[in-house]
Design a protein around this motif. Structure first.
Motif, PDB file in Angstrom:
ATOM      1  N   GLY A 213       0.827  -1.205   0.000  1.00 36.50           N
ATOM      2  CA  GLY A 213       0.000   0.000   0.000  1.00 36.50           C
ATOM      3  C   GLY A 213       0.861   1.254   0.000  1.00 36.50           C
ATOM      4  N   ALA A 214       0.381   2.270   0.657  1.00 37.51           N
ATOM      5  CA  ALA A 214       1.072   3.560   0.621  1.00 37.51           C
ATOM      6  C   ALA A 214       1.353   4.042   2.040  1.00 37.51           C
ATOM      7  CB  ALA A 214       0.217   4.582  -0.110  1.00 37.51           C
TER       8      ALA A 214
ATOM      9  N   ALA B  83      18.780   4.566   7.657  1.00 36.88           N
ATOM     10  CA  ALA B  83      17.939   3.697   6.830  1.00 36.88           C
ATOM     11  C   ALA B  83      16.487   3.778   7.287  1.00 36.88           C
ATOM     12  CB  ALA B  83      18.436   2.260   6.929  1.00 36.88           C
ATOM     13  N   LEU B  84      15.560   3.795   6.319  1.00 38.31           N
ATOM     14  CA  LEU B  84      14.129   3.777   6.657  1.00 38.31           C
ATOM     15  C   LEU B  84      13.541   2.388   6.431  1.00 38.31           C
ATOM     16  CD1 LEU B  84      12.794   7.196   5.331  1.00 38.31           C
ATOM     17  CD2 LEU B  84      14.080   6.683   7.390  1.00 38.31           C
ATOM     18  N   PHE B  85      13.893   1.738   5.320  1.00 39.56           N
ATOM     19  CA  PHE B  85      13.557   0.322   5.134  1.00 39.56           C
ATOM     20  C   PHE B  85      14.504  -0.266   4.098  1.00 39.56           C
ATOM     21  CE2 PHE B  85      10.784   1.919   1.708  1.00 39.56           C
ATOM     22  CZ  PHE B  85      11.052   1.011   0.692  1.00 39.56           C
ATOM     23  N   THR B  86      14.507  -1.593   4.011  1.00 40.92           N
ATOM     24  CA  THR B  86      15.374  -2.260   3.041  1.00 40.92           C
ATOM     25  C   THR B  86      14.710  -3.487   2.460  1.00 40.92           C
ATOM     26  OG1 THR B  86      17.625  -3.095   2.638  1.00 40.92           O
ATOM     27  CG2 THR B  86      16.534  -3.863   4.645  1.00 40.92           C
ATOM     28  N   THR B  87      15.200  -3.905   1.302  1.00 38.84           N
ATOM     29  CA  THR B  87      14.893  -5.255   0.834  1.00 38.84           C
ATOM     30  C   THR B  87      16.195  -5.948   0.452  1.00 38.84           C
ATOM     31  OG1 THR B  87      13.349  -6.590  -0.426  1.00 38.84           O
ATOM     32  CG2 THR B  87      14.436  -4.820  -1.637  1.00 38.84           C
ATOM     33  N   ASP B  88      16.220  -7.250   0.738  1.00 40.63           N
ATOM     34  CA  ASP B  88      17.402  -8.087   0.522  1.00 40.63           C
ATOM     35  C   ASP B  88      17.313  -8.631  -0.900  1.00 40.63           C
ATOM     36  OD1 ASP B  88      19.342 -10.110   0.580  1.00 40.63           O
ATOM     37  OD2 ASP B  88      18.798 -10.802   2.595  1.00 40.63           O
ATOM     38  N   VAL B  89      18.322  -8.356  -1.730  1.00 40.81           N
ATOM     39  CA  VAL B  89      18.293  -8.916  -3.085  1.00 40.81           C
ATOM     40  C   VAL B  89      19.398  -9.954  -3.309  1.00 40.81           C
ATOM     41  CG1 VAL B  89      16.955  -7.072  -4.164  1.00 40.81           C
ATOM     42  CG2 VAL B  89      19.443  -6.865  -4.090  1.00 40.81           C
ATOM     43  N   TRP B  90      19.942 -10.495  -2.201  1.00 39.78           N
ATOM     44  CA  TRP B  90      20.750 -11.706  -2.341  1.00 39.78           C
ATOM     45  C   TRP B  90      19.812 -12.804  -2.857  1.00 39.78           C
ATOM     46  CZ3 TRP B  90      25.579 -13.302   0.520  1.00 39.78           C
ATOM     47  CH2 TRP B  90      26.307 -12.200   0.984  1.00 39.78           C
ATOM     48  N   GLU B  91      20.321 -13.712  -3.659  1.00 38.53           N
ATOM     49  CA  GLU B  91      19.443 -14.763  -4.183  1.00 38.53           C
ATOM     50  C   GLU B  91      18.825 -15.595  -3.060  1.00 38.53           C
ATOM     51  OE1 GLU B  91      21.588 -16.924  -7.190  1.00 38.53           O
ATOM     52  OE2 GLU B  91      20.957 -15.507  -8.747  1.00 38.53           O
ATOM     53  N   HIS B  92      19.517 -15.722  -1.919  1.00 42.31           N
ATOM     54  CA  HIS B  92      18.947 -16.548  -0.836  1.00 42.31           C
ATOM     55  C   HIS B  92      17.626 -15.980  -0.328  1.00 42.31           C
ATOM     56  CE1 HIS B  92      21.683 -14.245   2.273  1.00 42.31           C
ATOM     57  NE2 HIS B  92      20.497 -13.685   2.232  1.00 42.31           N
ATOM     58  N   ALA B  93      17.348 -14.700  -0.623  1.00 41.01           N
ATOM     59  CA  ALA B  93      16.107 -14.069  -0.155  1.00 41.01           C
ATOM     60  C   ALA B  93      14.888 -14.501  -0.963  1.00 41.01           C
ATOM     61  CB  ALA B  93      16.249 -12.552  -0.210  1.00 41.01           C
ATOM     62  N   TYR B  94      15.108 -14.897  -2.232  1.00 38.52           N
ATOM     63  CA  TYR B  94      13.932 -15.154  -3.080  1.00 38.52           C
ATOM     64  C   TYR B  94      14.023 -16.401  -3.956  1.00 38.52           C
ATOM     65  CZ  TYR B  94      16.924 -12.824  -6.562  1.00 38.52           C
ATOM     66  OH  TYR B  94      17.966 -12.474  -7.376  1.00 38.52           O
ATOM     67  N   TYR B  95      15.171 -17.066  -3.979  1.00 49.29           N
ATOM     68  CA  TYR B  95      15.345 -18.104  -4.998  1.00 49.29           C
ATOM     69  C   TYR B  95      14.384 -19.294  -4.838  1.00 49.29           C
ATOM     70  CZ  TYR B  95      17.818 -19.528  -9.114  1.00 49.29           C
ATOM     71  OH  TYR B  95      18.116 -19.812 -10.426  1.00 49.29           O
TER      72      TYR B  95
ATOM     73  N   PHE C  38       7.266  -7.552  -2.951  1.00 50.23           N
ATOM     74  CA  PHE C  38       7.720  -6.940  -1.698  1.00 50.23           C
ATOM     75  C   PHE C  38       7.072  -5.561  -1.548  1.00 50.23           C
ATOM     76  CE2 PHE C  38      10.505  -3.687   0.073  1.00 50.23           C
ATOM     77  CZ  PHE C  38      10.732  -4.155   1.357  1.00 50.23           C
ATOM     78  N   LEU C  39       7.136  -4.765  -2.619  1.00 48.32           N
ATOM     79  CA  LEU C  39       6.613  -3.393  -2.545  1.00 48.32           C
ATOM     80  C   LEU C  39       5.092  -3.364  -2.407  1.00 48.32           C
ATOM     81  CD1 LEU C  39       8.859  -1.734  -5.287  1.00 48.32           C
ATOM     82  CD2 LEU C  39       8.869  -1.178  -2.841  1.00 48.32           C
ATOM     83  N   SER C  40       4.410  -4.275  -3.088  1.00 43.13           N
ATOM     84  CA  SER C  40       2.946  -4.180  -3.076  1.00 43.13           C
ATOM     85  C   SER C  40       2.298  -4.962  -1.937  1.00 43.13           C
ATOM     86  CB  SER C  40       2.366  -4.612  -4.428  1.00 43.13           C
ATOM     87  OG  SER C  40       2.705  -5.949  -4.678  1.00 43.13           O
ATOM     88  N   LYS C  41       3.037  -5.920  -1.324  1.00 35.80           N
ATOM     89  CA  LYS C  41       2.388  -6.778  -0.323  1.00 35.80           C
ATOM     90  C   LYS C  41       3.064  -6.845   1.039  1.00 35.80           C
ATOM     91  CE  LYS C  41       0.598  -9.729  -3.959  1.00 35.80           C
ATOM     92  NZ  LYS C  41       0.973 -10.830  -4.836  1.00 35.80           N
ATOM     93  N   LEU C  42       4.335  -6.456   1.125  1.00 32.11           N
ATOM     94  CA  LEU C  42       5.051  -6.705   2.381  1.00 32.11           C
ATOM     95  C   LEU C  42       5.608  -5.470   3.083  1.00 32.11           C
ATOM     96  CD1 LEU C  42       7.190  -9.906   1.678  1.00 32.11           C
ATOM     97  CD2 LEU C  42       4.906  -9.733   2.689  1.00 32.11           C
ATOM     98  N   ILE C  43       5.922  -4.450   2.353  1.00 28.43           N
ATOM     99  CA  ILE C  43       6.639  -3.326   2.961  1.00 28.43           C
ATOM    100  C   ILE C  43       5.867  -2.772   4.158  1.00 28.43           C
ATOM    101  CG2 ILE C  43       5.730  -1.753   1.193  1.00 28.43           C
ATOM    102  CD1 ILE C  43       8.179  -0.103   1.506  1.00 28.43           C
ATOM    103  N   ASN C  44       6.597  -2.556   5.245  1.00 27.68           N
ATOM    104  CA  ASN C  44       6.018  -2.079   6.503  1.00 27.68           C
ATOM    105  C   ASN C  44       6.248  -0.572   6.607  1.00 27.68           C
ATOM    106  OD1 ASN C  44       5.339  -1.472   9.128  1.00 27.68           O
ATOM    107  ND2 ASN C  44       6.418  -3.211  10.041  1.00 27.68           N
ATOM    108  N   TRP C  45       5.292   0.192   6.123  1.00 27.17           N
ATOM    109  CA  TRP C  45       5.454   1.655   6.104  1.00 27.17           C
ATOM    110  C   TRP C  45       5.500   2.248   7.513  1.00 27.17           C
ATOM    111  CZ3 TRP C  45       7.373   3.798   2.071  1.00 27.17           C
ATOM    112  CH2 TRP C  45       7.045   3.378   0.777  1.00 27.17           C
ATOM    113  N   ASP C  46       4.825   1.586   8.470  1.00 28.93           N
ATOM    114  CA  ASP C  46       4.853   2.117   9.852  1.00 28.93           C
ATOM    115  C   ASP C  46       6.279   2.088  10.397  1.00 28.93           C
ATOM    116  OD1 ASP C  46       2.112   2.333   9.732  1.00 28.93           O
ATOM    117  OD2 ASP C  46       1.777   0.354  10.633  1.00 28.93           O
TER     118      ASP C  46
END
Ligand code: FE
Length: 203
Positions: free
Chosen positions: A97-98, A162-174, A188-196
Motif C-alpha cells: 500500500g502507501a 535507513a528507513l527500510f530495506t529489501t534483501d536482493v541476495w538470491e537466498h532471499a527469493y530463490y 515486496f513493494l505491493s504486499k510486504l513493505i512495513n510503512w509504519d
C-alpha cells in the motif's frame, strides 16, 4: 537501536514463519532466517571474542570495522546481522500500500509521488548487480534517497539513516521466485513493505 553487546543473539522474528506467504514462504524463512542470518550471528560472536570489538554495540562494531582493513570478516558479519535484523522489521503480513503522514509528504517532496518512488526503488533493487540490498535512506541533510549496497555493505557504515530495506541476495527469493527478482521486488513493494516501521525510522 539495541545497546547489547557480544555475545549477540539471533533476533526473534516479529511474526510467524508463514506470515509473509506467499511472497516469502516458511521454507525460505527456515533457510534465510534460520540458517543464513543465524550463521552471521554465530560467526560474529566467534570473531569478536577476546578482541576490542567485544565491548561495542552491534552498530558500533559495524562503523568501526568498516574503517579497519584487518577486520573485513567482522565487518561482513556484523553488517549482515544489522541488515537482516532491519530487513525482517521492514516487512509485515498485509503490508504494501502507501505510507501515511510525514513519510508520504517526504516521499512526494523527493520523488514526486508514491508510485514514482516505488518504480524507482524497484528499478534500483532489480539493477543491483549480484548480491546486495536496496534501501530508502535519509541523508544527513534529511533528504530521502534510494541507494543500493553490495554484499554486506550498509548505510550504517556511511552515516545514512535507513528507513527500510529489501534483501536482493538470491537466498532471499530463490526458493520462491527462482531467477525472477523483478517479480519478487514488485511483490515486496505491493504486499510486504512495513510503512509504519519506515515512518518510525524517519523520526
Ligand atoms: Fe539475506
Amino acid at each position: 537501536m539495541p545497546t547489547s553487546k557480544a555475545p549477540f543473539e539471533l533476533m526473534k522474528l516479529p511474526y510467524a514463519d508463514n506470515a509473509l506467504e506467499p511472497v516469502i514462504s516458511a521454507r525460505t524463512i527456515s533457510f534465510h532466517y534460520g540458517k543464513h542470518h543465524a550463521t552471521y550471528v554465530t560467526n560474529l560472536n566467534n570473531m569478536v571474542k577476546d578482541t576490542p570489538y567485544a565491548n561495542l554495540t552491534l552498530e558500533q562494531i559495524v562503523v568501526k570495522s568498516a574503517k579497519d582493513s584487518a577486520a573485513k570478516g567482522i565487518f561482513n558479519n556484523s553488517a549482515q546481522v544489522w541488515n537482516h535484523d532491519f530487513y525482517w522489521k521492514s516487512m509485515k503480513s498485509g503490508g504494501g500500500g502507501a505510507p501515511g503522514g510525514k513519510l508520504k509528504s517526504a516521499i512526494e517532496k523527493d520523488f514526486g509521488d508514491v508510485a514514482k518512488f516505488k518504480e524507482a526503488f524497484g528499478k534500483a533493487a532489480v539493477g543491483q548487480f549480484g548480491a546486495g540490498w536496496a534501501w530508502l535512506v535519509a541523508g544527513k541533510d534529511g533528504k530521502l534517497a534510494i541507494t543500493t549496497t553490495s554484499n554486506a555493505d550498509t548505510p550504517v557504515a556511511h552515516g545514512e539513516k535507513a528507513l527500510f530495506t529489501t534483501d536482493v541476495w538470491e537466498h532471499a527469493y530463490y526458493l520462491d521466485y527462482q531467477n525472477r527478482r523483478p517479480d519478487h521486488v514488485n511483490d515486496f513493494l505491493s504486499k510486504l513493505i512495513n510503512w509504519d516501521f519506515a515512518e518510525k525510522n524517519l523520526g
